[in-house]
Design a protein around this motif. Structure first.
Motif, PDB file in Angstrom:
ATOM      1  N   ARG A  95      -8.892   7.905   4.646  1.00 25.79           N
ATOM      2  CA  ARG A  95      -9.565   8.194   5.905  1.00 25.79           C
ATOM      3  C   ARG A  95      -9.271   9.622   6.389  1.00 25.79           C
ATOM      4  O   ARG A  95      -9.722  10.034   7.448  1.00 25.79           O
ATOM      5  CB  ARG A  95      -9.144   7.194   6.973  1.00 25.79           C
ATOM      6  CG  ARG A  95      -9.818   5.808   6.890  1.00 25.79           C
ATOM      7  CD  ARG A  95     -11.313   5.906   7.078  1.00 25.79           C
ATOM      8  NE  ARG A  95     -11.939   4.701   7.578  1.00 25.79           N
ATOM      9  CZ  ARG A  95     -12.537   3.773   6.815  1.00 25.79           C
ATOM     10  NH1 ARG A  95     -12.551   3.904   5.504  1.00 25.79           N
ATOM     11  NH2 ARG A  95     -13.123   2.714   7.359  1.00 25.79           N
ATOM     12  N   GLY A  96      -8.456  10.360   5.629  1.00 24.32           N
ATOM     13  CA  GLY A  96      -8.210  11.764   5.955  1.00 24.32           C
ATOM     14  C   GLY A  96      -6.993  12.016   6.810  1.00 24.32           C
ATOM     15  O   GLY A  96      -6.821  13.130   7.323  1.00 24.32           O
ATOM     16  N   HIS A  97      -6.124  10.986   6.968  1.00 24.65           N
ATOM     17  CA  HIS A  97      -4.956  11.156   7.830  1.00 24.65           C
ATOM     18  C   HIS A  97      -3.702  11.488   7.018  1.00 24.65           C
ATOM     19  O   HIS A  97      -3.629  11.203   5.822  1.00 24.65           O
ATOM     20  CB  HIS A  97      -4.726   9.887   8.653  1.00 24.65           C
ATOM     21  CG  HIS A  97      -5.893   9.516   9.507  1.00 24.65           C
ATOM     22  ND1 HIS A  97      -6.287  10.266  10.583  1.00 24.65           N
ATOM     23  CD2 HIS A  97      -6.781   8.481   9.416  1.00 24.65           C
ATOM     24  CE1 HIS A  97      -7.355   9.709  11.139  1.00 24.65           C
ATOM     25  NE2 HIS A  97      -7.686   8.636  10.441  1.00 24.65           N
ATOM     26  N   ALA A  98      -2.713  12.075   7.682  1.00 26.30           N
ATOM     27  CA  ALA A  98      -1.409  12.355   7.077  1.00 26.30           C
ATOM     28  C   ALA A  98      -0.484  11.201   7.448  1.00 26.30           C
ATOM     29  O   ALA A  98       0.021  11.132   8.577  1.00 26.30           O
ATOM     30  CB  ALA A  98      -0.856  13.675   7.596  1.00 26.30           C
ATOM     31  N   ALA A  99      -0.287  10.284   6.514  1.00 32.48           N
ATOM     32  CA  ALA A  99       0.476   9.073   6.796  1.00 32.48           C
ATOM     33  C   ALA A  99       1.797   9.084   6.042  1.00 32.48           C
ATOM     34  O   ALA A  99       1.857   9.455   4.871  1.00 32.48           O
ATOM     35  CB  ALA A  99      -0.329   7.836   6.407  1.00 32.48           C
ATOM     36  N   VAL A 100       2.874   8.670   6.728  1.00 30.72           N
ATOM     37  CA  VAL A 100       4.192   8.572   6.109  1.00 30.72           C
ATOM     38  C   VAL A 100       4.837   7.251   6.521  1.00 30.72           C
ATOM     39  O   VAL A 100       4.542   6.702   7.587  1.00 30.72           O
ATOM     40  CB  VAL A 100       5.126   9.732   6.510  1.00 30.72           C
ATOM     41  CG1 VAL A 100       4.581  11.068   6.044  1.00 30.72           C
ATOM     42  CG2 VAL A 100       5.381   9.746   8.023  1.00 30.72           C
ATOM     43  N   LEU A 101       5.718   6.751   5.666  1.00 31.45           N
ATOM     44  CA  LEU A 101       6.571   5.633   6.038  1.00 31.45           C
ATOM     45  C   LEU A 101       7.714   6.167   6.885  1.00 31.45           C
ATOM     46  O   LEU A 101       8.383   7.129   6.493  1.00 31.45           O
ATOM     47  CB  LEU A 101       7.134   4.955   4.787  1.00 31.45           C
ATOM     48  CG  LEU A 101       6.114   4.248   3.899  1.00 31.45           C
ATOM     49  CD1 LEU A 101       6.744   3.900   2.555  1.00 31.45           C
ATOM     50  CD2 LEU A 101       5.580   2.998   4.583  1.00 31.45           C
ATOM     51  N   LEU A 102       7.927   5.574   8.048  1.00 28.33           N
ATOM     52  CA  LEU A 102       9.067   5.952   8.876  1.00 28.33           C
ATOM     53  C   LEU A 102      10.309   5.323   8.238  1.00 28.33           C
ATOM     54  O   LEU A 102      10.471   4.106   8.232  1.00 28.33           O
ATOM     55  CB  LEU A 102       8.853   5.490  10.315  1.00 28.33           C
ATOM     56  CG  LEU A 102       7.683   6.194  11.028  1.00 28.33           C
ATOM     57  CD1 LEU A 102       7.500   5.646  12.437  1.00 28.33           C
ATOM     58  CD2 LEU A 102       7.881   7.705  11.057  1.00 28.33           C
TER      59      LEU A 102
END
Length: 353
Positions: A32-39
């Motif tokens: 979807r174009g997002h910058a996602a990380v696991l916290l």
């Protein structure tokens, strides 16, 4: 609009479902174009509990000494797989205020709302408490084996931290109906939302067709029926991730990628785990599930949500396993998955707008 999104879940568990749901949600967000990380929360007490569980998954039955190196290999495979996922800087589980600040924090999936989880139950950060972020939402959160019909303080108060909540099971939705929080919606497990690609064909399955056995602690009546069906159909029984002495082969050491390959290459699946059902559904495999006490809520509600009751096998119906294994899930199940996928994506898109 591109957002920085932090995902809070049980990503360090030595558990195939925990790993794949975290990875699948990250991959959906990235597409979807997002910058996602696991916290990346850490805790020495949790680490020790995870190791004990991973090395002795069938307690009170002791692990055989010859199996220990294979379970160690499995643990290392999980650690390597998690290292390849995008993660924030580490922070203590009990100090969520030290986590990386994100525009949006998504809590879930997995049993993040399960107050009875043996080591993660009730931690404030899984209810959005103390976590820095402009907005918080829960996606496909599960209460797991939580059996009470109410949520006490302070957790019911912390649910107000979320601007939107979706849960994975109907039992969870009912629990939240009388809580002063956003009205809960039902959503798909991330593995069904964003299916991982089938694994490479497993070399063990190339020579002879096999039935994948995924789980442990199966009841005797179920194991005998699975053995009988496998013999009649000329299928080898391959136990994935855990020892089941009644299987023909033990693939205890399988890491997340090997698990995916073994499940996708199987002719059929016998399981008592939630994600055993999920991966059989993904791969359109005939499957039968004997719901364990710990996972009864999850598999029952999954079957009800998707109309897959045929694949839940009760002891009282001698021919139910044969009927469950006679064919892949019905077309109506996949129509329901498509409908729920659209609803789940709409929920996430509203949060991310």
């Amino acid at each position: 609009m591109r957002h920085k999104i932090g995902v809070l879940t049980f990503h360090r568990c030595v558990n195939y479902g925990s790993y794949w749901q975290a990875r699948c949600l990250l991959e959906w967000l990235e597409r979807r174009g997002h910058a996602a990380v696991l916290l990346d929360h850490v805790s020495e007490a949790v680490r020790r509990a995870e190791l004990q569980c991973a090395l002795s998954p069938a307690l009170p039955t002791a692990t055989r000494s010859e199996d220990i190196p294979r379970y160690v290999q499995k643990i290392r495979a999980f650690r390597c797989a998690v290292q390849r996922l995008p993660r924030s800087a580490r922070f203590p589980l009990d100090q969520p205020q030290k986590s990386e600040t994100c525009e949006i924090v998504l809590v879930g999936s997995d049993e993040v709302f399960n107050l009875d989880h043996p080591w993660y139950g009730g931690w404030p950060l899984f209810f959005g408490e103390g976590v820095p972020g402009l907005r918080r939402a829960a996606y496909a959160a599960s209460f797991g084996n939580y059996q009470r019909d109410y949520i006490g303080a302070p957790w019911r108060n912390w649910l107000a931290n979320f601007e939107a909540i979706s849960v994975r099971e109907e039992s969870g939705r009912r629990l939240l109906e009388d809580v002063d929080s956003p009205a809960p919606e039902l959503a798909l497990d991330p593995c069904l939302l964003s299916p991982p690609a089938p694994g490479d064909s497993d070399p063990a399955g190339a020579e002879r067709r096999y039935l994948a056995v995924y789980g442990h602690g199966f009841p005797e009546w179920f194991t005998q029926r699975v053995i009988g069906l496998a013999r009649r159909q000329g299928l080898r029984l391959v136990s994935v991730g855990y020892r089941n002495d009644w299987a023909d082969e033990q693939r205890i050491e399988a890491g997340p990628e090997a698990f995916r390959a073994l499940m996708s290459s199987a002719a059929a699946v016998a399981t008592n785990f939630f994600h055993g059902c999920v991966f059989a559904l993904l791969d359109r495999k005939p499957f039968a599930c004997a719901a364990s006490r710990y996972r009864a809520n999850k598999v029952r509600d999954l079957a009800a949500l998707l109309g897959a009751h045929r694949h839940l096998v009760p002891e009282s119906a001698p021919h139910a396993l044969d009927e469950a294994m006679a064919a892949p899930p019905d077309a109506s199940v996949y129509a329901r998955i498509s409908l729920m996928r659209a609803r789940s994506e709409a929920f996430l898109d509203r949060i991310l707008a």
